[in-house]
Design an enzyme around this catalytic site. Sequence first.
Site, short mmCIF file in Angstrom:
data_model
loop_
_atom_site.label_atom_id
_atom_site.label_comp_id
_atom_site.label_asym_id
_atom_site.label_seq_id
_atom_site.Cartn_x
_atom_site.Cartn_y
_atom_site.Cartn_z
N GLY A 145 -2.61 -8.32 1.15
CA GLY A 145 -2.30 -7.98 1.45
C GLY A 145 -0.85 -8.05 1.95
O GLY A 145 -0.18 -6.86 2.62
N ASP A 157 6.18 1.85 3.87
CA ASP A 157 4.97 1.39 3.85
C ASP A 157 4.26 2.25 2.64
O ASP A 157 3.94 0.63 1.77
CB ASP A 157 3.51 1.93 5.15
N LYS A 173 4.82 5.85 14.93
CA LYS A 173 4.88 5.66 13.65
C LYS A 173 5.16 6.98 13.23
O LYS A 173 5.90 8.01 13.05
CB LYS A 173 3.91 5.69 12.88
N THR A 204 -15.34 8.18 8.75
CA THR A 204 -15.16 9.51 9.65
C THR A 204 -14.79 10.26 8.58
O THR A 204 -13.52 10.48 8.19
CB THR A 204 -14.13 9.30 10.76
N TYR A 207 -4.26 -8.72 5.76
CA TYR A 207 -3.28 -9.95 5.35
C TYR A 207 -3.40 -11.39 6.03
O TYR A 207 -3.07 -11.67 6.01
CB TYR A 207 -1.43 -9.91 5.07
N SER A 252 4.05 -9.32 15.72
CA SER A 252 4.64 -9.20 14.75
C SER A 252 5.45 -10.21 13.17
O SER A 252 5.67 -10.90 14.24
CB SER A 252 5.41 -8.10 15.01
P1 NAP Z 1 -5.63 3.08 12.03
O1 NAP Z 1 -5.27 3.94 11.33
O2 NAP Z 1 -6.28 2.38 13.15
O3 NAP Z 1 -7.17 2.84 10.68
C1 NAP Z 1 -8.20 2.47 10.29
C2 NAP Z 1 -9.30 2.21 9.43
O4 NAP Z 1 -10.08 1.94 9.22
C3 NAP Z 1 -9.76 4.38 9.04
O5 NAP Z 1 -9.99 4.35 8.10
C4 NAP Z 1 -11.21 3.38 10.29
O6 NAP Z 1 -12.39 4.58 10.22
C5 NAP Z 1 -11.34 2.24 9.46
N1 NAP Z 1 -12.73 1.65 9.99
C6 NAP Z 1 -12.51 0.77 11.30
N2 NAP Z 1 -13.25 -0.11 11.75
C7 NAP Z 1 -14.42 0.31 10.50
C8 NAP Z 1 -15.18 0.02 10.14
N3 NAP Z 1 -16.39 -1.11 11.33
N4 NAP Z 1 -16.09 0.73 9.42
C9 NAP Z 1 -15.56 1.17 8.09
N5 NAP Z 1 -14.23 1.42 8.81
C10 NAP Z 1 -13.72 1.44 9.93
O7 NAP Z 1 -5.40 1.41 11.13
P2 NAP Z 1 -3.89 1.39 10.31
O8 NAP Z 1 -3.04 1.21 10.39
O9 NAP Z 1 -4.54 2.64 8.88
O10 NAP Z 1 -4.56 0.07 9.72
C11 NAP Z 1 -5.56 -0.14 8.37
C12 NAP Z 1 -5.21 -1.82 8.40
O11 NAP Z 1 -4.58 -1.99 7.57
C13 NAP Z 1 -5.41 -3.41 9.31
O12 NAP Z 1 -6.29 -3.87 8.96
C14 NAP Z 1 -3.64 -3.33 9.29
O13 NAP Z 1 -3.67 -4.02 9.96
C15 NAP Z 1 -4.09 -3.29 8.32
N6 NAP Z 1 -1.95 -3.14 7.24
C16 NAP Z 1 -1.44 -3.81 6.85
C17 NAP Z 1 -0.24 -3.18 6.45
C18 NAP Z 1 0.61 -4.19 5.23
O14 NAP Z 1 1.27 -4.50 5.79
N7 NAP Z 1 -0.16 -5.32 4.26
C19 NAP Z 1 0.02 -1.96 7.04
C20 NAP Z 1 -0.46 -1.68 7.22
C21 NAP Z 1 -1.51 -2.06 7.76
P3 NAP Z 1 -12.36 6.45 11.06
O15 NAP Z 1 -11.10 7.03 10.79
O16 NAP Z 1 -13.75 6.06 11.07
O17 NAP Z 1 -12.18 4.68 12.48
#
Ligand code: NAP
Length: 279
Positions: free
Chosen positions: A239, A102, A66, A153, A218, A15
């Site tokens: 990001g 967020d 969360k 999905t 990011y 983190s």
């Molecule tokens: P999460 O709950 O695990 O969700 C992941 C998402 O990505 C789901 O919609 C998933 O689809 C999709 N996905 C994963 N692999 C895929 C693939 N091969 N093809 C198509 N879709 C795919 O994760 P999250 O917490 O939402 O985080 C998502 C991203 O945002 C991460 O990279 C994280 O580091 C980033 N993030 C950034 C911040 C920031 O402050 N900048 C904050 C939070 C998260 P399915 O539902 O079909 O599995």
Amino acid sequence: MTRRAGIIGYPVAHSLSPVFQRAAFAHAGLDITYEAWETPPAELEIRVHGLRAPDALGANVTIPHKQAVIPFLDELGGLSARIGAVNTIVQRDGRLFGFNTDGPGFIEALRREAGTDPSGKNVLVFGAGGAARGIVFALLEAGAASVSIVNRTLARAESIAREPGGRVTAYAESPPLFGYGIVINATSLGMRGSGNESNSPCDFEGAAPGALAVDIVYTPRSTPFLRAAETRGLQTLGGLPMLIYQGALAFTHWTGIPAPVDVMFEAAERELAVRAAGA
Ligand code: NAP
């Protein structure tokens, strides 16, 4: 009395929050420590209970806690109840208040770093995970005209779309991009270590010339999604600003004062550069 804060997650060693929150507290002259609190699911309740101590200021909460943290809190504030997820806990007089910064942090990043207000805009969001959920609710709260969610999905996108009703549509495949003022990657595609580093959810063919592309990934700073948008001449936002502004809003919940955002950006950027050099 030195006050304690930290981030609760599992794993949490990677983190960036300790880096920029410590820099912010030091800059503001506050006697507050901030640690990474590695917390397996079985230890979540005891970890959160520990925040009721007088010297505890509060905490950030990240993956995978969360949603699971909610039953251990006394009250939910802001958008956290609607989003169904908490990333910030504040302790006051032994009571624990949960917030979600967020989604609001994402909106703040849009406004302050891209000069864009989502009000009245049609927005396309790729992804329907935890991050997308917070972003969708915050976009609606900020007055977006419509939000389209595209997710591999479909059921996950539909479950987000059902709640606010009306202004949200779910898709399994991307609709034509023309007509969207903001296009967001909230999937993990492009993220270092995801196994999908070279993938983008879209190539921006047919995107409106004035559209803004936002990737919430990011690491790395430049993703396939952002590069595809740049190739089409679109404005882009990475990001890091969302990460910093969610932290800045948490800082203000804890301390009651505005966060030194520039100091937080500098600390995070320095750390990311060190990590990229070592990668
Ligand atoms: P999460 O709950 O695990 O969700 C992941 C998402 O990505 C789901 O919609 C998933 O689809 C999709 N996905 C994963 N692999 C895929 C693939 N091969 N093809 C198509 N879709 C795919 O994760 P999250 O917490 O939402 O985080 C998502 C991203 O945002 C991460 O990279 C994280 O580091 C980033 N993030 C950034 C911040 C920031 O402050 N900048 C904050 C939070 C998260 P399915 O539902 O079909 O599995």
